[in-house]
Design a protein around this motif. Sequence first.
Motif, PDB file in Angstrom:
ATOM      1  N   LEU A  14     -16.717  48.310  -6.402  1.00 41.31           N
ATOM      2  CA  LEU A  14     -16.208  49.613  -7.646  1.00 41.31           C
ATOM      3  C   LEU A  14     -15.973  50.493  -7.576  1.00 41.31           C
ATOM      4  CD1 LEU A  14     -17.302  50.476 -10.050  1.00 41.31           C
ATOM      5  CD2 LEU A  14     -19.137  51.238  -9.448  1.00 41.31           C
ATOM      6  N   LEU A  72     -18.720  48.945 -16.217  1.00 34.64           N
ATOM      7  CA  LEU A  72     -19.480  49.730 -15.038  1.00 34.64           C
ATOM      8  C   LEU A  72     -20.670  48.784 -15.574  1.00 34.64           C
ATOM      9  CD1 LEU A  72     -18.365  52.906 -16.282  1.00 34.64           C
ATOM     10  CD2 LEU A  72     -18.409  52.240 -13.464  1.00 34.64           C
ATOM     11  N   ARG A  76     -23.694  48.016 -12.499  1.00 37.28           N
ATOM     12  CA  ARG A  76     -24.840  47.948 -13.091  1.00 37.28           C
ATOM     13  C   ARG A  76     -25.373  46.813 -12.787  1.00 37.28           C
ATOM     14  NH1 ARG A  76     -26.309  50.256 -18.392  1.00 37.28           N
ATOM     15  NH2 ARG A  76     -25.750  48.267 -19.165  1.00 37.28           N
ATOM     16  N   LEU A  81     -24.868  50.685  -9.364  1.00 42.20           N
ATOM     17  CA  LEU A  81     -25.823  51.635  -9.799  1.00 42.20           C
ATOM     18  C   LEU A  81     -27.161  51.415 -10.408  1.00 42.20           C
ATOM     19  CD1 LEU A  81     -22.639  51.445 -12.790  1.00 42.20           C
ATOM     20  CD2 LEU A  81     -22.084  52.822 -10.339  1.00 42.20           C
ATOM     21  N   LEU A  87     -23.694  54.076 -19.034  1.00 40.90           N
ATOM     22  CA  LEU A  87     -22.280  53.902 -19.649  1.00 40.90           C
ATOM     23  C   LEU A  87     -21.423  54.323 -20.032  1.00 40.90           C
ATOM     24  CD1 LEU A  87     -22.998  49.710 -19.231  1.00 40.90           C
ATOM     25  CD2 LEU A  87     -22.448  52.039 -17.337  1.00 40.90           C
TER      26      LEU A  87
END
Length: 133
Positions: A14, A72, A76, A81, A87
Amino acid sequence: MERDSLSFPDTGDLRADLLTQMEALLRGLFGSPRFGRALIGLIADSHHHVDLAQGMQEVLFQPRIDDGRARLAKAREAGQLHADADLGLAVELLYGPVYYRLLLHQGGLHSPAELETLVDHALRALAPDTTLE
């Protein structure tokens, strides 16, 4: 800036993906002064022209916001995350400083280290909670 040049890469890392994507954005905004100034002008005009604002949102901003949220969300789901990370807010944490600098004539992120600091701070705020493990 071409659409593909701003799409989110997905290498599984990421941080690296965010840095790659944001570097492409910064090259377009700050590496091309005409483009940056034109975008500022369009954003300013959009405050007075509803159709322009809607068009910019639909064509320019929302597709990129959606790409960012999708990347994202995948992070996650992979546990990179926090499970309840917002988000939409995450996108704003990453890109808000870029547009702040652009719109208020603060200059771009002047070095790779500055971009890394921005991404690292945002990721730290969104990190999974490891205190419960």
